[in-house]
Design a protein around this motif. Structure first.
Motif, mmCIF file in Angstrom:
data_model
loop_
_atom_site.group_PDB
_atom_site.id
_atom_site.type_symbol
_atom_site.label_atom_id
_atom_site.label_comp_id
_atom_site.label_asym_id
_atom_site.label_seq_id
_atom_site.Cartn_x
_atom_site.Cartn_y
_atom_site.Cartn_z
ATOM 1 N N TRP A 19 -30.575 -7.259 13.757
ATOM 2 C CA TRP A 19 -30.742 -6.923 15.426
ATOM 3 C C TRP A 19 -32.071 -5.799 15.548
ATOM 4 O O TRP A 19 -32.469 -6.810 16.770
ATOM 5 N N THR A 71 -24.315 -14.843 25.742
ATOM 6 C CA THR A 71 -25.566 -13.773 24.988
ATOM 7 C C THR A 71 -25.657 -12.847 26.168
ATOM 8 O O THR A 71 -25.182 -12.138 27.735
ATOM 9 N N TRP A 89 -26.362 -9.347 20.311
ATOM 10 C CA TRP A 89 -27.503 -9.832 21.656
ATOM 11 C C TRP A 89 -26.594 -11.395 21.933
ATOM 12 O O TRP A 89 -26.617 -11.151 23.341
#
Length: 280
Positions: A19, A71, A89
Protein backbone atom coordinates in the motif's frame (compact mmCIF):
# COMPACT_ATOMS: atom_id res chain seq x y z
CA UNK A 1 -10.02 2.39 -19.49
CA UNK A 2 -8.44 5.80 -18.99
CA UNK A 3 -4.69 6.11 -18.56
CA UNK A 4 -4.71 6.96 -14.86
CA UNK A 5 -6.89 3.99 -13.89
CA UNK A 6 -4.79 1.66 -16.00
CA UNK A 7 -1.60 2.90 -14.34
CA UNK A 8 -2.99 2.43 -10.85
CA UNK A 9 -4.49 -0.99 -11.54
CA UNK A 10 -1.27 -2.04 -13.23
CA UNK A 11 0.70 -1.09 -10.12
CA UNK A 12 -1.42 -3.43 -8.04
CA UNK A 13 -0.25 -6.36 -10.17
CA UNK A 14 3.42 -5.85 -9.33
CA UNK A 15 4.66 -8.79 -7.23
CA UNK A 16 4.84 -7.86 -3.55
CA UNK A 17 3.56 -4.31 -4.09
CA UNK A 18 2.55 -2.69 -0.81
CA UNK A 19 0.00 0.00 0.00
CA UNK A 20 2.78 2.41 0.95
CA UNK A 21 4.73 1.72 -2.23
CA UNK A 22 1.70 2.64 -4.34
CA UNK A 23 1.39 5.85 -2.34
CA UNK A 24 5.05 6.67 -2.87
CA UNK A 25 4.67 6.08 -6.60
CA UNK A 26 1.83 8.55 -6.81
CA UNK A 27 3.68 11.13 -4.73
CA UNK A 28 6.76 10.84 -6.96
CA UNK A 29 4.67 11.84 -9.94
CA UNK A 30 2.75 14.91 -8.78
CA UNK A 31 0.54 14.77 -11.85
CA UNK A 32 -0.09 11.06 -11.62
CA UNK A 33 -3.87 11.25 -12.20
CA UNK A 34 -3.44 13.07 -15.51
CA UNK A 35 0.19 12.54 -16.39
CA UNK A 36 1.10 11.04 -19.73
CA UNK A 37 4.67 10.51 -18.59
CA UNK A 38 6.01 7.12 -17.65
CA UNK A 39 5.70 6.53 -13.92
CA UNK A 40 9.01 6.71 -12.12
CA UNK A 41 10.02 3.16 -11.28
CA UNK A 42 12.82 3.55 -8.76
CA UNK A 43 10.63 2.27 -5.92
CA UNK A 44 9.03 -0.52 -7.95
CA UNK A 45 10.08 -4.15 -8.31
CA UNK A 46 11.73 -4.63 -11.70
CA UNK A 47 9.62 -6.37 -14.33
CA UNK A 48 10.62 -7.67 -17.71
CA UNK A 49 8.88 -6.41 -20.83
CA UNK A 50 7.16 -9.78 -21.13
CA UNK A 51 5.82 -9.56 -17.55
CA UNK A 52 4.54 -6.05 -18.17
CA UNK A 53 2.78 -7.18 -21.35
CA UNK A 54 1.18 -10.10 -19.50
CA UNK A 55 -0.18 -7.75 -16.81
CA UNK A 56 -1.64 -5.43 -19.44
CA UNK A 57 -3.35 -8.35 -21.20
CA UNK A 58 -4.74 -9.63 -17.91
CA UNK A 59 -6.30 -6.28 -17.08
CA UNK A 60 -7.90 -5.99 -20.51
CA UNK A 61 -9.42 -9.49 -20.12
CA UNK A 62 -11.17 -8.80 -16.81
CA UNK A 63 -14.36 -7.36 -18.24
CA UNK A 64 -14.87 -10.45 -20.42
CA UNK A 65 -14.69 -12.52 -17.22
CA UNK A 66 -17.19 -10.26 -15.42
CA UNK A 67 -14.43 -8.96 -13.16
CA UNK A 68 -14.64 -5.26 -12.43
CA UNK A 69 -12.02 -3.10 -10.78
CA UNK A 70 -13.17 -0.15 -8.69
CA UNK A 71 -10.43 2.27 -7.67
CA UNK A 72 -10.55 4.57 -4.68
CA UNK A 73 -10.91 7.47 -7.12
CA UNK A 74 -14.05 6.06 -8.77
CA UNK A 75 -17.50 7.35 -7.82
CA UNK A 76 -18.81 3.86 -7.04
CA UNK A 77 -16.06 3.05 -4.53
CA UNK A 78 -17.82 2.34 -1.19
CA UNK A 79 -17.88 5.57 0.82
CA UNK A 80 -17.59 3.77 4.17
CA UNK A 81 -14.48 1.98 2.96
CA UNK A 82 -12.72 5.30 2.34
CA UNK A 83 -12.90 6.01 6.08
CA UNK A 84 -10.65 3.15 7.18
CA UNK A 85 -6.91 3.10 7.74
CA UNK A 86 -5.13 2.34 4.48
CA UNK A 87 -8.23 1.70 2.36
CA UNK A 88 -7.57 -0.54 -0.64
CA UNK A 89 -6.40 1.41 -3.68
CA UNK A 90 -8.81 -0.72 -5.64
CA UNK A 91 -11.17 -3.61 -5.11
CA UNK A 92 -11.73 -6.41 -7.58
CA UNK A 93 -15.41 -7.38 -7.62
CA UNK A 94 -17.37 -10.17 -9.28
CA UNK A 95 -21.12 -10.61 -9.09
CA UNK A 96 -23.94 -8.25 -8.23
CA UNK A 97 -22.20 -4.88 -7.90
CA UNK A 98 -25.40 -3.13 -6.79
CA UNK A 99 -24.88 -4.76 -3.38
CA UNK A 100 -22.06 -2.28 -2.76
CA UNK A 101 -24.67 0.49 -2.69
CA UNK A 102 -27.30 -1.39 -0.70
CA UNK A 103 -27.65 -0.46 2.97
CA UNK A 104 -27.35 -1.42 5.72
CA UNK A 105 -24.59 -4.02 5.76
CA UNK A 106 -23.81 -6.23 8.72
CA UNK A 107 -20.52 -8.09 8.99
CA UNK A 108 -21.00 -11.50 10.60
CA UNK A 109 -17.85 -13.38 11.63
CA UNK A 110 -16.84 -16.00 14.14
CA UNK A 111 -15.05 -19.21 14.94
CA UNK A 112 -13.92 -21.63 12.26
CA UNK A 113 -14.99 -24.37 14.68
CA UNK A 114 -18.62 -23.32 14.77
CA UNK A 115 -20.79 -25.20 17.24
CA UNK A 116 -24.48 -26.05 17.03
CA UNK A 117 -25.11 -23.07 19.32
CA UNK A 118 -23.60 -20.68 16.77
CA UNK A 119 -25.58 -22.28 13.95
CA UNK A 120 -28.79 -22.09 15.97
CA UNK A 121 -28.21 -18.39 16.62
CA UNK A 122 -27.82 -17.74 12.89
CA UNK A 123 -30.94 -19.77 12.09
CA UNK A 124 -32.88 -17.80 14.71
CA UNK A 125 -31.79 -14.28 13.77
CA UNK A 126 -31.12 -14.27 10.04
CA UNK A 127 -34.72 -14.51 8.75
CA UNK A 128 -35.68 -11.17 10.29
CA UNK A 129 -32.36 -9.51 9.41
CA UNK A 130 -32.81 -10.56 5.79
CA UNK A 131 -36.46 -9.53 5.80
CA UNK A 132 -35.38 -6.03 6.81
CA UNK A 133 -32.96 -5.88 3.88
CA UNK A 134 -29.70 -6.26 5.82
CA UNK A 135 -26.82 -7.34 3.56
CA UNK A 136 -24.64 -9.95 5.29
CA UNK A 137 -20.88 -9.47 4.86
CA UNK A 138 -18.34 -12.13 5.81
CA UNK A 139 -15.02 -13.67 4.83
CA UNK A 140 -15.89 -17.04 3.21
CA UNK A 141 -13.88 -18.83 5.91
CA UNK A 142 -14.83 -22.21 7.33
CA UNK A 143 -17.34 -22.17 10.18
CA UNK A 144 -19.41 -19.12 11.07
CA UNK A 145 -18.44 -17.21 7.91
CA UNK A 146 -19.69 -20.00 5.67
CA UNK A 147 -22.88 -20.39 7.70
CA UNK A 148 -23.49 -16.64 7.42
CA UNK A 149 -23.25 -16.66 3.61
CA UNK A 150 -25.28 -19.85 3.22
CA UNK A 151 -28.12 -18.79 5.51
CA UNK A 152 -28.32 -15.31 3.99
CA UNK A 153 -28.86 -16.95 0.59
CA UNK A 154 -31.16 -19.63 2.05
CA UNK A 155 -33.42 -16.92 3.49
CA UNK A 156 -33.58 -15.10 0.17
CA UNK A 157 -31.22 -12.32 1.19
CA UNK A 158 -28.00 -10.81 -0.07
CA UNK A 159 -24.45 -11.48 1.02
CA UNK A 160 -20.95 -10.25 0.20
CA UNK A 161 -17.75 -12.27 0.66
CA UNK A 162 -14.44 -10.49 1.16
CA UNK A 163 -11.69 -12.99 0.38
CA UNK A 164 -7.96 -13.30 0.95
CA UNK A 165 -6.03 -13.78 -2.28
CA UNK A 166 -7.65 -13.53 -5.70
CA UNK A 167 -10.69 -15.04 -7.40
CA UNK A 168 -8.65 -17.80 -9.04
CA UNK A 169 -7.45 -19.20 -5.70
CA UNK A 170 -10.46 -19.54 -3.42
CA UNK A 171 -9.62 -20.54 0.15
CA UNK A 172 -10.70 -22.85 1.66
CA UNK A 173 -11.07 -25.05 -1.43
CA UNK A 174 -14.25 -26.63 -0.09
CA UNK A 175 -15.92 -23.23 -0.52
CA UNK A 176 -15.08 -23.01 -4.23
CA UNK A 177 -18.62 -23.98 -5.22
CA UNK A 178 -20.15 -21.48 -2.79
CA UNK A 179 -17.84 -18.76 -4.09
CA UNK A 180 -18.82 -19.61 -7.67
CA UNK A 181 -22.49 -19.31 -6.81
CA UNK A 182 -21.90 -16.00 -5.07
CA UNK A 183 -19.99 -14.65 -8.07
CA UNK A 184 -23.18 -15.17 -10.09
CA UNK A 185 -25.96 -14.11 -7.74
CA UNK A 186 -24.28 -12.29 -4.83
CA UNK A 187 -20.90 -10.52 -4.66
CA UNK A 188 -17.28 -11.48 -4.01
CA UNK A 189 -14.63 -8.84 -3.30
CA UNK A 190 -10.84 -8.92 -3.12
CA UNK A 191 -8.19 -6.23 -2.95
CA UNK A 192 -5.84 -8.52 -4.87
CA UNK A 193 -5.66 -9.34 -8.60
CA UNK A 194 -7.47 -12.59 -9.53
CA UNK A 195 -4.34 -14.73 -9.89
CA UNK A 196 -2.98 -13.85 -6.42
CA UNK A 197 -2.51 -16.85 -4.15
CA UNK A 198 -3.66 -16.19 -0.56
CA UNK A 199 -0.85 -15.55 1.90
CA UNK A 200 -1.08 -15.72 5.67
CA UNK A 201 -1.08 -11.94 6.12
CA UNK A 202 -3.90 -11.49 3.59
CA UNK A 203 -6.41 -12.90 6.09
CA UNK A 204 -6.06 -10.33 8.89
CA UNK A 205 -5.67 -7.60 6.24
CA UNK A 206 -9.00 -8.45 4.59
CA UNK A 207 -10.72 -8.13 7.97
CA UNK A 208 -10.40 -4.35 7.77
CA UNK A 209 -12.44 -4.46 4.54
CA UNK A 210 -15.10 -6.72 6.05
CA UNK A 211 -15.72 -4.20 8.82
CA UNK A 212 -14.89 -1.24 6.58
CA UNK A 213 -17.80 -1.72 4.17
CA UNK A 214 -20.24 -2.58 6.97
CA UNK A 215 -22.36 -0.46 9.28
CA UNK A 216 -21.86 -2.89 12.13
CA UNK A 217 -20.25 -6.22 12.98
CA UNK A 218 -21.77 -9.21 14.76
CA UNK A 219 -19.34 -11.64 16.39
CA UNK A 220 -20.75 -15.16 16.81
CA UNK A 221 -18.45 -17.45 18.79
CA UNK A 222 -14.81 -16.48 19.12
CA UNK A 223 -11.94 -17.71 21.22
CA UNK A 224 -9.82 -15.18 23.06
CA UNK A 225 -7.14 -15.28 20.35
CA UNK A 226 -9.55 -15.42 17.42
CA UNK A 227 -9.10 -13.60 14.13
CA UNK A 228 -12.68 -12.42 14.58
CA UNK A 229 -11.49 -10.21 17.41
CA UNK A 230 -9.11 -8.53 14.97
CA UNK A 231 -12.14 -7.67 12.84
CA UNK A 232 -13.96 -6.38 15.94
CA UNK A 233 -10.95 -4.22 16.78
CA UNK A 234 -11.00 -2.72 13.28
CA UNK A 235 -14.71 -2.04 13.71
CA UNK A 236 -14.15 -0.20 16.99
CA UNK A 237 -11.46 2.03 15.45
CA UNK A 238 -13.64 2.67 12.40
CA UNK A 239 -16.56 3.75 14.56
CA UNK A 240 -18.80 0.84 13.61
CA UNK A 241 -21.40 -0.79 15.84
CA UNK A 242 -20.10 -3.96 17.51
CA UNK A 243 -22.53 -6.73 18.46
CA UNK A 244 -21.64 -9.90 20.33
CA UNK A 245 -23.45 -13.17 21.04
CA UNK A 246 -23.07 -14.19 24.71
CA UNK A 247 -22.24 -17.77 25.53
CA UNK A 248 -21.37 -20.24 28.22
CA UNK A 249 -18.40 -19.45 30.44
CA UNK A 250 -17.41 -23.09 29.96
CA UNK A 251 -17.25 -22.85 26.16
CA UNK A 252 -13.86 -21.60 24.84
CA UNK A 253 -15.64 -20.40 21.68
CA UNK A 254 -17.65 -17.93 23.76
CA UNK A 255 -14.86 -16.46 25.88
CA UNK A 256 -13.91 -13.95 23.19
CA UNK A 257 -17.50 -12.82 22.61
CA UNK A 258 -18.11 -12.51 26.36
CA UNK A 259 -14.95 -10.41 26.68
CA UNK A 260 -16.26 -8.10 23.95
CA UNK A 261 -19.48 -7.57 25.88
CA UNK A 262 -17.49 -6.68 28.98
CA UNK A 263 -15.57 -4.16 26.88
CA UNK A 264 -18.75 -2.47 25.64
CA UNK A 265 -20.05 -4.47 22.67
CA UNK A 266 -23.82 -4.78 22.56
CA UNK A 267 -25.10 -8.08 23.89
CA UNK A 268 -27.35 -9.72 21.30
CA UNK A 269 -30.07 -12.22 22.16
CA UNK A 270 -32.48 -11.52 19.28
CA UNK A 271 -32.39 -9.88 15.87
CA UNK A 272 -34.16 -6.79 17.21
CA UNK A 273 -31.08 -6.01 19.31
CA UNK A 274 -29.20 -5.44 16.05
CA UNK A 275 -32.02 -3.90 14.01
CA UNK A 276 -32.71 -1.15 16.52
CA UNK A 277 -29.06 -0.01 16.40
CA UNK A 278 -29.21 -0.02 12.60
CA UNK A 279 -32.42 2.07 12.84
CA UNK A 280 -34.57 -0.53 11.11
Amino acid sequence: MDEFREKLIGLLHYPGISWKTVLRCMKMDSNFPSSTNTLKTSVLPSLTAVQTEIITKQIHQYEKKDIHVITIFDENYPSLLKEIYQPPWAIFVKGNRTLLEKQPKLAVVGSRQATQYGKNAICLMFPQLVEKGVVIVSGLATGIDTLAHVHAIKNGGNTIAVIAGGFNHIYPKENTELAGEMMKTQLVISEYPPDTKPLRWHFPARNRIISGISNGIFIIEAKRKSGSLITANYAVHEGREVFSLPGSIFNPNSLGTNDLIQQGAKLVMRSEDILEELHL
